[in-house]
Design an enzyme around this catalytic site. Sequence first.
Site, PDB file in Angstrom:
ATOM      1  CE  LYS A  49      -4.532  -1.293   0.525  1.00  0.00           C
ATOM      2  NZ  LYS A  49      -4.486  -2.683   0.900  1.00  0.00           N
ATOM      3  CB  SER A 104      -9.216  -2.462   6.947  1.00  0.00           C
ATOM      4  OG  SER A 104      -8.327  -2.842   5.915  1.00  0.00           O
ATOM      5  CD  GLU A 118     -13.122 -11.549  -4.586  1.00  0.00           C
ATOM      6  OE1 GLU A 118     -13.537 -10.420  -4.379  1.00  0.00           O
ATOM      7  OE2 GLU A 118     -13.824 -12.420  -5.154  1.00  0.00           O
ATOM      8  N   GLY A 175     -15.786 -13.663   1.007  1.00  0.00           N
ATOM      9  CA  GLY A 175     -16.027 -12.331   0.451  1.00  0.00           C
ATOM     10  C   GLY A 175     -15.684 -12.289  -1.025  1.00  0.00           C
ATOM     11  CG  ASP A 205     -16.503  -8.089  -3.422  1.00  0.00           C
ATOM     12  OD1 ASP A 205     -15.745  -8.666  -2.631  1.00  0.00           O
ATOM     13  OD2 ASP A 205     -16.208  -7.037  -4.013  1.00  0.00           O
ATOM     14  CB  SER A 216      -0.468  -8.177  -0.632  1.00  0.00           C
ATOM     15  OG  SER A 216      -1.232  -8.938   0.285  1.00  0.00           O
TER      16      SER A 216
HETATM   17  C1  LIG Z   1      -5.213  -3.725   0.733  1.00  0.00           C
HETATM   18  C2  LIG Z   1      -4.607  -5.040   0.772  1.00  0.00           C
HETATM   19  C3  LIG Z   1      -4.963  -6.031  -0.166  1.00  0.00           C
HETATM   20  C4  LIG Z   1      -6.022  -5.819  -1.229  1.00  0.00           C
HETATM   21  O1  LIG Z   1      -5.660  -4.806  -2.144  1.00  0.00           O
HETATM   22  P1  LIG Z   1      -6.718  -4.145  -3.127  1.00  0.00           P
HETATM   23  O2  LIG Z   1      -5.971  -3.116  -3.864  1.00  0.00           O
HETATM   24  O3  LIG Z   1      -7.814  -3.560  -2.265  1.00  0.00           O
HETATM   25  O4  LIG Z   1      -7.268  -5.219  -3.980  1.00  0.00           O
HETATM   26  C5  LIG Z   1      -4.297  -7.235  -0.117  1.00  0.00           C
HETATM   27  N1  LIG Z   1      -3.353  -7.495   0.814  1.00  0.00           N
HETATM   28  C6  LIG Z   1      -2.996  -6.577   1.740  1.00  0.00           C
HETATM   29  C7  LIG Z   1      -1.950  -6.929   2.729  1.00  0.00           C
HETATM   30  C8  LIG Z   1      -3.605  -5.320   1.750  1.00  0.00           C
HETATM   31  O5  LIG Z   1      -3.246  -4.425   2.660  1.00  0.00           O
END
Ligand SMILES: *Cc1c(COP(=O)(O)O)cnc(C)c1O
Length: 325
Positions: free
Chosen positions: A54, A79, A205, A209, A211, A305
């Site tokens: 992010k 979140s 996903e 959830g 969606d 991520s």
């Molecule tokens: C926000 C986040 C996601 C999902 O990312 P999107 O851009 O909303 O699809 C996945 N993994 C982590 C660790 C995140 O913080």
Amino acid sequence: MTLPIGPEDVLAAAARLDGVAHRTPVMTSRTADERTGAQLFFKCENLQRVGAFKFRGAYSALSRFTPAQRKGGVIAYSSGNHGQAIAVSARLLGMPVAIVMPQDAPPIKIAATRGYGAEVILYDRYTENREAIGQRIATERGMTLIPPYNHVDVIAGQGTAALELIEEAGALDALVVCVGGGGLIGGCATITKHLLPECRVIGVEPAAGNDMQRSLAEGRIIHIDVPDTIADGAQTQHAGELTFPILQALVERIVTVTDPQLVAAMRFFFERMKIVVEPTGCLGAAALFERAIDLRGKRVGVILSGGNVDAERFASLLSMAPRAD
Ligand SMILES: *Cc1c(COP(=O)(O)O)cnc(C)c1O
């Protein structure tokens, strides 16, 4: 059809992030390869600044603010990881920052966000609408609202993770990416399909959830209740108007995994690769480990991520899961 962002936007974001974001390592594991029959390249965004990709999107967006916007500052609802990323980026760029966060967000994320110098505004995510709260405060205080995924500079910034992965790993047959609102996979798909038109882009996903999976099947953005899953970074209730068309055009399909499958992957990363990956960050790998996607014999990129999970929560999740073997 013209999509909201193009590969040139990801390349421009990469230039803004150069020397600011970490160029995170790409890790491999013989055990993971044996288990999946594929050759996996893990892009370790759990080791990114603030512990998640992010940071890329947040800094990408804030570094394009006009002087007037910088003076007013930035507000975000999140979140967790997006909030921290905005807070750190705002501090680096010297602007005021307020973060709207759910009361039940992991304490480590709330504390870290405050620690980065942000004002934290708490709300109840089961009864209140974070978008409305963010919008109201933005208007009252003259701040610019940066959403977690539905923003062109955010999507472009997230895409730089895949750009670096391809630069390091070389040609890939497939890229597997976790999906919340679709900012990460949207940016990653944009650059990947440009550099490697044959590379399949697959989203993952939480089963509770799904969606995005349903939205793509029906051809319209479906809204769901806050999903009950340990993947707190993917508890989004709907795709964005900007991310959805990108996914429709560039993502082959979305598969789902369950919470116990996420925990098994978390355990694998800890025991075998000595890295901490938060539940949401395990979505892509879990889908491969569970053979929800069969990519035997292929070169596959997987985005890990994020790595933000409380030590206590990490320990209790692992203690509930059986050993990997
Ligand atoms: C926000 C986040 C996601 C999902 O990312 P999107 O851009 O909303 O699809 C996945 N993994 C982590 C660790 C995140 O913080």
